[in-house]
Design a protein around this motif. Structure first.
Motif, PDB file in Angstrom:
ATOM      1  N   ILE A   1     -17.750 -25.935  55.276  1.00 36.54           N
ATOM      2  CA  ILE A   1     -17.786 -27.381  55.511  1.00 36.54           C
ATOM      3  C   ILE A   1     -18.254 -27.721  56.930  1.00 36.54           C
ATOM      4  O   ILE A   1     -19.149 -28.559  57.100  1.00 36.54           O
ATOM      5  N   PRO A   2     -17.694 -27.081  57.981  1.00 37.07           N
ATOM      6  CA  PRO A   2     -18.101 -27.478  59.332  1.00 37.07           C
ATOM      7  C   PRO A   2     -19.544 -27.114  59.680  1.00 37.07           C
ATOM      8  O   PRO A   2     -20.075 -27.621  60.671  1.00 37.07           O
ATOM      9  N   GLN A   3     -20.156 -26.241  58.915  1.00 30.98           N
ATOM     10  CA  GLN A   3     -21.492 -25.773  59.286  1.00 30.98           C
ATOM     11  C   GLN A   3     -22.595 -26.297  58.377  1.00 30.98           C
ATOM     12  O   GLN A   3     -23.738 -25.872  58.489  1.00 30.98           O
ATOM     13  N   THR A   4     -22.266 -27.246  57.499  1.00 29.38           N
ATOM     14  CA  THR A   4     -23.260 -27.719  56.540  1.00 29.38           C
ATOM     15  C   THR A   4     -23.337 -29.243  56.507  1.00 29.38           C
ATOM     16  O   THR A   4     -22.333 -29.941  56.655  1.00 29.38           O
ATOM     17  N   ASP A   5     -24.531 -29.733  56.289  1.00 29.22           N
ATOM     18  CA  ASP A   5     -24.789 -31.147  56.040  1.00 29.22           C
ATOM     19  C   ASP A   5     -24.443 -31.477  54.587  1.00 29.22           C
ATOM     20  O   ASP A   5     -24.354 -30.588  53.737  1.00 29.22           O
ATOM     21  N   ARG A   6     -24.269 -32.763  54.303  1.00 26.83           N
ATOM     22  CA  ARG A   6     -23.983 -33.179  52.921  1.00 26.83           C
ATOM     23  C   ARG A   6     -25.067 -32.680  51.973  1.00 26.83           C
ATOM     24  O   ARG A   6     -24.768 -32.263  50.841  1.00 26.83           O
ATOM     25  N   MET A   7     -26.315 -32.713  52.414  1.00 25.24           N
ATOM     26  CA  MET A   7     -27.424 -32.203  51.601  1.00 25.24           C
ATOM     27  C   MET A   7     -27.158 -30.778  51.143  1.00 25.24           C
ATOM     28  O   MET A   7     -27.317 -30.436  49.955  1.00 25.24           O
ATOM     29  N   THR A   8     -26.742 -29.919  52.050  1.00 28.25           N
ATOM     30  CA  THR A   8     -26.515 -28.511  51.727  1.00 28.25           C
ATOM     31  C   THR A   8     -25.270 -28.339  50.874  1.00 28.25           C
ATOM     32  O   THR A   8     -25.224 -27.483  49.987  1.00 28.25           O
ATOM     33  N   GLN A   9     -24.262 -29.147  51.118  1.00 29.57           N
ATOM     34  CA  GLN A   9     -23.059 -29.075  50.294  1.00 29.57           C
ATOM     35  C   GLN A   9     -23.377 -29.420  48.845  1.00 29.57           C
ATOM     36  O   GLN A   9     -22.917 -28.743  47.914  1.00 29.57           O
ATOM     37  N   LEU A  10     -24.192 -30.450  48.638  1.00 31.01           N
ATOM     38  CA  LEU A  10     -24.616 -30.796  47.281  1.00 31.01           C
ATOM     39  C   LEU A  10     -25.458 -29.680  46.671  1.00 31.01           C
ATOM     40  O   LEU A  10     -25.311 -29.342  45.488  1.00 31.01           O
ATOM     41  N   ALA A  11     -26.342 -29.092  47.474  1.00 27.35           N
ATOM     42  CA  ALA A  11     -27.211 -28.030  46.968  1.00 27.35           C
ATOM     43  C   ALA A  11     -26.408 -26.784  46.594  1.00 27.35           C
ATOM     44  O   ALA A  11     -26.688 -26.142  45.572  1.00 27.35           O
ATOM     45  N   LEU A  12     -25.426 -26.420  47.401  1.00 32.96           N
ATOM     46  CA  LEU A  12     -24.597 -25.252  47.084  1.00 32.96           C
ATOM     47  C   LEU A  12     -23.820 -25.467  45.786  1.00 32.96           C
ATOM     48  O   LEU A  12     -23.729 -24.565  44.950  1.00 32.96           O
TER      49      LEU A  12
ATOM     50  N   VAL B   1     -21.789 -30.083  71.550  1.00 38.01           N
ATOM     51  CA  VAL B   1     -22.693 -29.956  70.408  1.00 38.01           C
ATOM     52  C   VAL B   1     -22.407 -28.647  69.672  1.00 38.01           C
ATOM     53  O   VAL B   1     -22.339 -27.580  70.277  1.00 38.01           O
ATOM     54  N   SER B   2     -22.252 -28.733  68.344  1.00 34.44           N
ATOM     55  CA  SER B   2     -21.933 -27.551  67.540  1.00 34.44           C
ATOM     56  C   SER B   2     -23.074 -26.547  67.539  1.00 34.44           C
ATOM     57  O   SER B   2     -24.254 -26.920  67.440  1.00 34.44           O
ATOM     58  N   ALA B   3     -22.708 -25.280  67.604  1.00 31.55           N
ATOM     59  CA  ALA B   3     -23.715 -24.222  67.478  1.00 31.55           C
ATOM     60  C   ALA B   3     -24.376 -24.258  66.106  1.00 31.55           C
ATOM     61  O   ALA B   3     -25.519 -23.814  65.942  1.00 31.55           O
ATOM     62  N   TYR B   4     -23.685 -24.823  65.117  1.00 30.14           N
ATOM     63  CA  TYR B   4     -24.249 -24.899  63.773  1.00 30.14           C
ATOM     64  C   TYR B   4     -25.443 -25.848  63.696  1.00 30.14           C
ATOM     65  O   TYR B   4     -26.219 -25.796  62.735  1.00 30.14           O
TER      66      TYR B   4
END
Length: 403
Positions: free
Chosen positions: A67-78, A129-132
């Motif tokens: 969750i902390p390393q992904t955008d909503r786009m990627t969460q939907l794609a996964l 700023v997150s390293a992700y």
């Protein structure tokens, strides 16, 4: 002879349905997912409607560590990739890692994630700023995260061609199948309904500013004045047909033909390239126009672009020569997810023998199209043509057919 590429699994996240079954039910009854934006306050902006994926809680679908390393786009794609693999009956851990590849499309990358990190940079400083951020915004992140999560080490990549990307990614998946990779996860999912992403989309000048969800996005209509953006898309499992047969997989259909062209510069006065893409895709599928049972239109809802698409379709199929539909009127245009979702919808149409309707459109007499409106149209669907165009001149056409 080149290996045949077939689709054995579908995973859908759409504004009018989370999951393939919910999406298909909603599409057949004409239920729209377009409405006022809820992900931010849209009142200061001229466009205030979008297609938002309902009821998606990332924690319910993907591991918490992601969750902390992904955008909503990627969460939907996964999540969509998980659903597609399950639908195909594929357990990635049981297959050789190098026999599985991933090719997705992207239009904007992880816009919302990037917006959050830029806000931290401006308001708090670089140390916050997150390293992700280094990869969460990137166009290839969906391919990367899907491949890592599932241990897929075969050929992988991303294509970036706006709305045409979903077709281009599936074509690249077919190319990898023909080169010997047994299975490729492919398609497209986008999500950029955030203030930063919204301003970027407004800058393109193609967004509808209507506040009426039923009339904001009406392609091939005399009152067409732009599109409504949306989020989501579809992930598909593409397999070598022989390998799918050996494991007894259910097959939705074959990716039978594909072509892509690029429009000439406007000042040249040359014809747009969509018609040529249609002709080449049919030739690649060794099909005649009479073999196509339905066309899934790109449906830009910009008068000049609608006219060009209608002319390209009638030039190949004749006036009212083939049923045409644009179910994306119920979801909005999903950027890289749009065409992938249309392919999934076309395969469901093949499976069930029904053409879904185009919602809320009053067809203009200027377009001599047999547009399916109001109710679904029951007819045998053996082959479907899906069209997509990306901003800047991209044209793609893809043929799917029953096997």
């Amino acid at each position: 002879m080149s290996a045949s590429a077939v689709v054995t699994g579908l995973g859908v996240a759409a504004p009018n349905g989370l999951g393939t079954d919910e999406y298909w039910k909603a599409t057949l009854v004409g239920r729209s997912g377009i409405g006022p934006i809820t992900r931010f306050d849209p009142s200061p902006y001229p466009a205030r409607l979008a297609g938002e994926v309902p009821g998606f809680v990332a924690q319910e679908h993907i591991p918490g560590r992601l969750i902390p390393q992904t955008d909503r786009m990627t969460q939907l794609a996964l999540a969509a990739a998980d659903w597609a693999l399950r639908d195909a009956g594929v357990e990635p851990g049981e297959l050789p890692a190098f026999d599985m590849g991933v090719v997705t499309a992207s239009s904007s990358g992880g816009f919302e994630f990037g917006q959050g990190e830029l806000r931290k940079l401006w308001s708090q400083g670089s140390e916050y700023v997150s390293a992700y951020q280094s990869f969460a915004w990137f166009y290839a992140v969906n391919s990367g995260q899907i491949s890592i999560r599932n241990g897929m080490k075969g050929p992988s990549g991303v294509v970036v061609s706006d709305q045409a990307g979903g077709l281009d990614a599936l074509a690249q998946a077919r190319r990898q199948i023909r080169k010997g990779t047994p299975l490729v996860v492919s398609g497209g999912v986008d999500a950029s309904i955030c203030t930063w992403g919204w301003v970027a989309q407004l800058a393109g000048g193609r967004l509808s500013t209507s506040d009426d969800p039923a009339r904001a996005y009406v392609p091939f209509d005399a009152r067409a004045r732009g599109h409504v953006p949306g989020e989501g898309g579809a992930i598909l499992i593409v397999e070598d047909a022989a390998a799918a047969r050996r494991r007894g997989a259910r097959v939705y259909g074959e990716i039978a033909g594909y072509a892509a062209t690029f429009d000439p510069a406007p000042e040249t006065g040359c014809e747009p390239g969509l018609g040529k893409a249609i002709e080449l895709a049919l030739a690649d599928a060794e099909a005649q126009p009479s073999d196509i049972d339905v066309v899934f239109a790109d449906a830009a809802a910009i008068p000049d672009l609608d006219r060009a698409e209608a002319e390209a379709i009638t030039a190949v199929f004749g006036p009212r020569g083939v049923p045409v539909t644009a179910p994306k009127t119920m979801t909005g245009r999903l950027y890289s997810g749009a065409a992938a979702l249309d392919v999934a919808t076309a395969l469901l149409a093949v499976q069930d023998g029904v053409v879904p309707p185009t919602s809320n459109v009053e067809p203009s007499a200027d377009h001599d199209l047999d547009l399916v409106i109001g109710e679904p149209r029951r007819l045998p669907v053996r082959s479907a043509l899906v069209l997509a165009r990306g901003h800047g001149g991209f044209n793609s056409a893809l043929v799917v057919r029953a096997v």
